[in-house]
Structure formats: C-alpha cells, structure tokens
Design an enzyme around this catalytic site. Structure first.
Site, PDB file in Angstrom:
ATOM      1  N   ASN A 119       0.835  -1.188   0.000  1.00 27.70           N
ATOM      2  CA  ASN A 119       0.000   0.000   0.000  1.00 27.70           C
ATOM      3  C   ASN A 119       0.881   1.253   0.000  1.00 27.70           C
ATOM      4  OD1 ASN A 119      -2.375   1.619   0.260  1.00 27.70           O
ATOM      5  ND2 ASN A 119      -3.358  -0.063   1.364  1.00 27.70           N
TER       6      ASN A 119
ATOM      7  N   HIS B  58      24.557   2.325  10.139  1.00 30.91           N
ATOM      8  CA  HIS B  58      25.696   3.236  10.245  1.00 30.91           C
ATOM      9  C   HIS B  58      26.494   2.950  11.508  1.00 30.91           C
ATOM     10  CE1 HIS B  58      24.026   5.711   6.993  1.00 30.91           C
ATOM     11  NE2 HIS B  58      22.858   5.475   7.563  1.00 30.91           N
TER      12      HIS B  58
ATOM     13  N   ALA C 230       0.908  -3.704  13.552  1.00 34.35           N
ATOM     14  CA  ALA C 230       1.152  -2.298  13.201  1.00 34.35           C
ATOM     15  C   ALA C 230       2.099  -1.642  14.191  1.00 34.35           C
ATOM     16  CB  ALA C 230      -0.174  -1.540  13.169  1.00 34.35           C
TER      17      ALA C 230
ATOM     18  N   ARG D 101      15.058  -8.354  15.103  1.00 31.25           N
ATOM     19  CA  ARG D 101      15.607  -9.709  15.135  1.00 31.25           C
ATOM     20  C   ARG D 101      14.704 -10.634  14.325  1.00 31.25           C
ATOM     21  NH1 ARG D 101      15.173 -10.523  21.498  1.00 31.25           N
ATOM     22  NH2 ARG D 101      15.801  -8.340  21.327  1.00 31.25           N
TER      23      ARG D 101
ATOM     24  N   ARG E  64       2.026 -14.837  19.747  1.00 32.78           N
ATOM     25  CA  ARG E  64       1.384 -16.150  19.839  1.00 32.78           C
ATOM     26  C   ARG E  64       1.530 -16.881  18.514  1.00 32.78           C
ATOM     27  NH1 ARG E  64      -3.467 -16.446  17.120  1.00 32.78           N
ATOM     28  NH2 ARG E  64      -4.543 -14.493  16.612  1.00 32.78           N
TER      29      ARG E  64
END
Length: 206
Positions: free
Chosen positions: A92, A122, A167, A173, A190
C-alpha cells in the site's frame, strides 16, 4: 547512467559483505542512487489506472518480480536492483525499501501503508559515521506474510512464512514462521492456529 551500471554499483556494495563502505561520496554509488530515484519519481507520477504501464515501470526498477505485483504510490527505494518481489506481492501507500543489500519478499506478501525495510546501518561512533560510511545486511521475508501499518524492519532480519507483524512494530531480530509478532522491539505474541480461520464472519449480500 544505464541500468547495467546501476546493477554494477549494487554488486560492488554486495562484495562488502556487511563491512563498512563509502555510501555518501563514492561517485558510482551516487549515480546509481540518482538513477533509481528518477525511476521512482516517474513511477510515482503515473496515473493509478495505467496498470499495465505501471507494472512495466516497476519491472524497470526492481531486480525481479512475479507476474502479478502491486505497489501503490508513493514508493521509494535506493537502488531497486536488489529487490525481489514474489507472486501476488501487494504494498500500500508509502513503502520505502533501502536496498543496499538484497531485500527478498516471498509469495503473497501484503504490506500496509508507511512501512520501511532498511538494509543500511551506520557506525555507532560519530567520526566514522560522519565520513559517510555505512554497512548493509540483507532482509528476507517468507510467503504469506502480512505487515501492519508503520512497520519498520531493520538490517539483517529474516522473517519466516505465515507471519503477521502487528502495526507499528520495529523488527530488530528474526521472526519464526507461523506466528503473530508485535511491539518495539518486535516479539512473538502467539502462534497462528486453526481458530484464526474462523475468527471473522464472511459478509454475504441478501
């Protein structure tokens, strides 16, 4: 600058293999960035209804893509040649991909508005950072992954298949397959199970 030279600049960065390189002042890299930004600019000015033309323009930006892929404008990336889009890819508004290293999306990946995938990092120490040095680590996304609004994915992350990333998450990781993961930093919330298939009622017109 031709696309072949843009690809050559990307291949040069790939040889750094996570080591520091000059991202701000190397003329070959700067020309490659400029070419890709021009391509993205042209893509973002195209009318939404020109679907076939937009598809061809997108193919001219990314390294590879499936037969069916949709990227809603605006879309920005650094080099393009390092991006691989699987079949039925959908992004989107507001996708940003900083692809100094490869960014690989599997099949049926859905991306909500304003998500960022950045392979670039960086140095923590200011003197080397101020020299324009950076490093790049690849990002890999499996099949059937949904990213909610405003997700940020950091360098070197691998995300498995059949995953939902909530969201606003900041993914620092790796995320395993078959889970819902959320938060900053993003963590597994979960497992995804059979009950999720019955979570929503299907609307049918009477």
């Amino acid at each position: 600058m031709s696309s072949s030279k843009r690809v050559a600049a990307v291949q040069m960065i790939a040889r750094t293999e996570g080591r520091l390189y000059d991202a701000n002042f190397d003329p070959k890299i700067l020309l490659a960035l400029d070419e890709c930004k021009e391509l993205c600019y042209d893509y973002n000015q195209m009318r939404p209804t020109l679907r076939n033309e937009r598809m061809e323009a997108l193919r001219g930006i990314v390294g590879s893509m499936g037969e069916h892929a949709t990227v809603v404008s605006p879309f920005w990336c650094d080099y393009g040649a390092n991006i691989s889009l699987g079949e039925n890819f959908y992004a989107n508004h507001g996708l940003v991909v900083l692809d100094a290293a490869p960014v690989t999306f599997g099949h049926d990946v859905y991306i909500a508005p304003n998500c960022v995938f950045s392979t670039a990092g960086h140095p923590i120490d200011a003197p080397r950072r101020n020299q324009g040095l950076e490093y790049a680590l690849p990002i890999t996304v499996g099949d059937n992954v949904w990213f909610g609004m405003g997700v940020l994915v950091c360098p070197g992350v691998t995300i498995g298949s059949n995953v939902v990333v909530g969201a606003g998450s900041v993914v620092t990781r790796d995320i395993p397959s078959g889970v819902v993961a959320v938060g900053n930093p993003c963590r597994v919330l979960r497992q995804i199970g059979p009950e999720d298939a019955a979570r929503y009622e299907l609307f049918e017109e009477e």
